[in-house]
Design an enzyme around this catalytic site. Structure first.
Site, short mmCIF file in Angstrom:
data_model
loop_
_atom_site.label_atom_id
_atom_site.label_comp_id
_atom_site.label_asym_id
_atom_site.label_seq_id
_atom_site.Cartn_x
_atom_site.Cartn_y
_atom_site.Cartn_z
N HIS A 157 8.25 -0.62 -5.57
CA HIS A 157 6.95 0.00 -5.82
C HIS A 157 6.39 -0.42 -7.19
O HIS A 157 6.16 0.41 -8.08
CB HIS A 157 7.07 1.53 -5.74
CG HIS A 157 5.78 2.20 -5.43
ND1 HIS A 157 5.69 3.32 -4.65
CD2 HIS A 157 4.49 1.91 -5.79
CE1 HIS A 157 4.42 3.70 -4.54
NE2 HIS A 157 3.68 2.86 -5.24
N GLY A 190 3.57 -2.41 -7.50
CA GLY A 190 2.18 -2.88 -7.39
C GLY A 190 1.33 -2.55 -8.60
O GLY A 190 0.53 -3.37 -9.05
N ALA A 191 1.51 -1.36 -9.15
CA ALA A 191 0.65 -0.95 -10.26
C ALA A 191 1.40 -1.01 -11.59
O ALA A 191 0.89 -0.55 -12.61
CB ALA A 191 0.15 0.46 -10.02
N GLU A 229 11.24 6.85 -0.82
CA GLU A 229 11.43 6.24 -2.15
C GLU A 229 11.91 7.30 -3.11
O GLU A 229 11.44 8.44 -3.01
CB GLU A 229 10.09 5.68 -2.66
CG GLU A 229 9.57 4.50 -1.88
CD GLU A 229 8.21 4.00 -2.41
OE1 GLU A 229 7.85 4.36 -3.55
OE2 GLU A 229 7.52 3.29 -1.68
N ALA A 263 0.85 -1.20 0.00
CA ALA A 263 0.00 0.00 0.00
C ALA A 263 0.88 1.25 0.00
O ALA A 263 1.11 1.86 -1.06
CB ALA A 263 -0.94 -0.02 1.19
P1 NAD Z 1 -9.46 2.49 -1.16
O1 NAD Z 1 -9.70 3.91 -0.84
O2 NAD Z 1 -10.40 1.79 -2.08
O3 NAD Z 1 -9.41 1.64 0.19
C1 NAD Z 1 -8.79 2.10 1.35
C2 NAD Z 1 -9.58 1.53 2.51
O4 NAD Z 1 -8.86 1.79 3.70
C3 NAD Z 1 -10.95 2.18 2.68
O5 NAD Z 1 -11.96 1.19 2.65
C4 NAD Z 1 -10.88 2.85 4.04
O6 NAD Z 1 -12.11 2.80 4.73
C5 NAD Z 1 -9.82 2.01 4.72
N1 NAD Z 1 -9.18 2.65 5.84
C6 NAD Z 1 -8.83 3.96 6.00
N2 NAD Z 1 -8.24 4.12 7.20
C7 NAD Z 1 -8.21 2.90 7.79
C8 NAD Z 1 -7.73 2.43 9.03
N3 NAD Z 1 -7.16 3.25 9.91
N4 NAD Z 1 -7.87 1.11 9.32
C9 NAD Z 1 -8.46 0.28 8.45
N5 NAD Z 1 -8.94 0.66 7.26
C10 NAD Z 1 -8.81 1.96 6.93
O7 NAD Z 1 -7.97 2.41 -1.70
P2 NAD Z 1 -7.33 1.28 -2.60
O8 NAD Z 1 -7.49 1.63 -4.03
O9 NAD Z 1 -7.76 -0.04 -2.14
O10 NAD Z 1 -5.77 1.52 -2.25
C11 NAD Z 1 -5.25 1.12 -1.02
C12 NAD Z 1 -3.81 1.57 -0.87
O11 NAD Z 1 -3.00 0.97 -1.85
C13 NAD Z 1 -3.58 3.08 -1.03
O12 NAD Z 1 -2.63 3.47 -0.07
C14 NAD Z 1 -2.97 3.20 -2.41
O13 NAD Z 1 -2.18 4.34 -2.54
C15 NAD Z 1 -2.14 1.94 -2.43
N6 NAD Z 1 -1.77 1.47 -3.77
C16 NAD Z 1 -0.50 1.03 -3.95
C17 NAD Z 1 -0.11 0.53 -5.16
C18 NAD Z 1 1.29 0.08 -5.40
O14 NAD Z 1 1.79 0.30 -6.47
N7 NAD Z 1 1.93 -0.55 -4.45
C19 NAD Z 1 -1.04 0.48 -6.22
C20 NAD Z 1 -2.34 0.92 -6.00
C21 NAD Z 1 -2.69 1.41 -4.76
C1 MLT Z 2 -0.95 4.18 -6.41
O1 MLT Z 2 -1.19 4.76 -5.35
O2 MLT Z 2 -1.74 4.19 -7.37
C2 MLT Z 2 0.28 3.39 -6.52
O3 MLT Z 2 1.24 3.74 -5.63
C3 MLT Z 2 0.75 3.15 -7.89
C4 MLT Z 2 1.61 4.19 -8.53
O4 MLT Z 2 1.89 5.22 -8.00
O5 MLT Z 2 2.01 3.95 -9.64
#
Ligand code: NAD
Ligand code: MLT
Length: 525
Positions: free
Chosen positions: A279, A281-282, A261, A231
């Site tokens: 990083h 994930g996406a 990062e 995340a």
């Molecule tokens: P989303 O908004 O759909 O889901 C996030 C969830 O977290 C929500 O349901 C919210 O209610 C919950 N939440 C907020 N605070 C909380 C807490 N304290 N305890 C428990 N739950 C809590 O977001 P998403 O699209 O599922 O993305 C999730 C994470 O993944 C984000 O941080 C996003 O930036 C990250 N992400 C990373 C990559 C990557 O490349 N590694 C790719 C995509 C998204």
């Molecule tokens: C995101 O929050 O969407 C991810 O970290 C993916 C990215 O930045 O490419």
């Protein structure tokens, strides 16, 4: 011509929609230092980024022309949202395009640590056949604890069930009923971290979630737990994780994201229990194309005055709802401008009442437009949809709705309280005829809220209208329409005139000198 800057590498396929629009000039420059970007941004109307570019307050303060920031991805922690909102810059993201890729990556990382795949691969590449060393564990019948059951968390849950894992999740928006429907268990944060064999986080990085997985949390976990973070870096306290691995509390960690990062040297990477990706994930062709397409279209929409799909610093309203309320935008804004001109003082309280068919509509965008109309008087064009409510943060704003029709199928009544008094104006949208102001304070009128106007409060006496008409004639001002209403015969009365040009201060003062005239206000809508 709108200038669009792309400052992080985005999918070429994904930005095609931008390249095809004639009135957009696209510059791709992904090697700018923060200082160079701060300087360069001055000339741009739109900025598209991924997670590398840090969009800071300093940069936003320099971005005098900037209207929109598009984030090709989900997390907006690299953008100073407050500064963007304050400056009226909309931020849009692409929340759905990379969900699948991030969920798949999470599962891949979980499998990688459960079977030591990267470590074994590395050993083999270095000519070591370590069969005994790399005995793993099965996922089947293990409990996966998910913190954050949003888009990605939900996808991870359904895939983990495919691996025959038991899933327990915590999310403030998750209820027992919803969890049951999904075939997973519901737990508090503490229950999840205590029961899980594998813990994965899928929450945004916020003040409240920074280091949510810390030494205290590790203490409560099962001996030999596995941790996955795909995340955001910062959700897990890296020092605490390091210690928990050394103490054998944590058997393995799979990390895609880090507190800082990019980095080229990290103490966690020295531990054999840690599996890491930079990083990624996406980082799939599909996700990158999809997120770039989504933000490209939102940038095009916004620059062309259309409604965006994925606003981050503006409530998102569906296309269907928008089609219903959009016709009222103009009316709401003009009521705001009309009333603040009439009150001539700074608003301390604003109240909006919506009745009739507006009852079952989402009216916050209308309230925002009314507030915009009020603030424009003092702040000019720097007020827009994005910052109107933010800039009005010292003013108490409330709204109420009633299904009752107060003589009109729809009615918006705006009341403004200033230091000295309270005034109100009501407007309606007449089917096929457009917006009308139908009431000013308690006087009934019928005026199109457009152009130059003059509101005259007077005493209902013979000759007042004639004297007023002659004076306007002397100033060469033509009256287009005239509405008059009174409280009772010989009592207080109000005239609302639409005129063909602005009524200047001299003419206003002369009108005020006429017998029986109490107040005169020139209004330009
Ligand atoms: P989303 O908004 O759909 O889901 C996030 C969830 O977290 C929500 O349901 C919210 O209610 C919950 N939440 C907020 N605070 C909380 C807490 N304290 N305890 C428990 N739950 C809590 O977001 P998403 O699209 O599922 O993305 C999730 C994470 O993944 C984000 O941080 C996003 O930036 C990250 N992400 C990373 C990559 C990557 O490349 N590694 C790719 C995509 C998204
Ligand atoms: C995101 O929050 O969407 C991810 O970290 C993916 C990215 O930045 O490419």
């Amino acid at each position: 011509m709108f200038q669009v800057l792309i400052s992080d590498p985005l999918s070429e396929e994904g930005i095609k929609p931008l390249l095809e629009i004639d009135d957009l000039k696209i510059t791709i420059d992904t090697n700018l230092s923060p200082e160079e970007l701060e300087e360069k941004i001055k000339d741009y109307d739109a900025l598209l980024v991924r997670s590398q570019t840090q969009v800071t307050r300093n940069m936003i303060q320099n971005a005098k022309k900037l209207k929109i920031i598009g984030r090709a991805g989900v997390g907006v922690d690299n953008i100073d949202l407050e500064a963007a909102t304050e400056h009226g810059i909309i931020v849009v993201n692409a929340p759905n395009g990379n969900t699948n890729s991030a969920a798949e990556h999470t599962i891949a990382m979980m499998m990688a640590i459960s079977r030591n795949i990267p470590q074994a691969y590395y050993a083999l590449k270095n000519h070591r056949w370590d069969r005994k060393k790399y005995v793993g564990v099965e996922l089947r019948d293990k409990t996966l604890g998910i913190i954050g059951l949003g888009r990605i968390g939900t996808e991870v849950a359904s895939r983990a069930k495919g691996q025959r894992m038991n899933v327990i999740a915590y999310d403030p928006f998750l209820t027992k009923e919803k969890a049951e429907k999904m075939g997973i268990a519901y737990g508090t944060f503490e229950e999840v971290i205590k029961q899980a064999d594998f813990i994965t986080v899928h929450i945004p990085l916020l003040k409240e979630t920074r280091h949510i997985i810390n030494a205290e949390a590790f203490e409560k976990m099962k001996q030999g737990v596995y941790i996955i973070n795909c995340a955001r870096g910062g959700i897990i306290d890296e020092d605490a994780l390091y210690d928990a691995i050394l103490s054998k509390k944590v058997k393995g960690a799979a990390l895609d994201v880090f507190e800082e990062e990019p980095f080229f040297d990290h103490k966690l990477l020295e531990l054999p229990e840690v599996v890491a990706t930079p990083h990624l994930g996406a980082s799939t062709i599909e996700a990158q194309e999809s997120v770039a397409i989504d933000v490209s279209y939102d940038v095009i929409r916004y620059l062309h005055g259309d409604v965006v799909r994925n606003p981050v610093n503006l409530p998102s309203v569906s296309k269907e709802i928008m089609q219903r309320i959009e016709p009222y935008f103009f009316l709401a804004e003009k009521l705001g401008t009309f009333l603040i001109d009439l009150t001539k003082e700074v608003a301390e309280e604003i109240h909006l009442s919506y009745s009739g068919e507006l009852y079952d509509m989402e009216v916050t965008p209308l309230t925002r437009n009314a507030v915009k109309g009020i603030l424009k008087k003092h702040l000019g064009t720097s007020v827009n949809d994005v910052n109107a409510l933010y800039l009005a943060k010292g003013i108490s704003i409330n709204e109420n709705k009633t299904p009752k029709q107060k003589g009109f199928t729809n009615l918006i009544t705006l009341t403004v309280k200033t230091k000295s008094y309270q005034r109100k104006v009501s407007g309606t949208l007449l089917n096929g005829l457009g917006p009308r102001i139908v009431k000013v304070d308690d006087y009934s009128v019928d005026v199109t809220p457009k152009g130059h106007m003059v509101v005259i409060e007077h005493i209902d006496q013979p000759g007042v209208i004639g004297r007023m008409g002659s004076l306007l004639g002397k100033h060469d001002i033509n009256i287009a329409t005239m509405q008059v209403d009174r409280s009772d015969i010989g009592g207080e009365a109000m005239m609302v005139l639409t005129i063909d040009r602005h009524l200047d201060a001299k003419a206003v003062e002369e009108l005020k000198q006429l017998n029986e005239i109490k107040d005169v206000v020139a209004i330009d809508l």
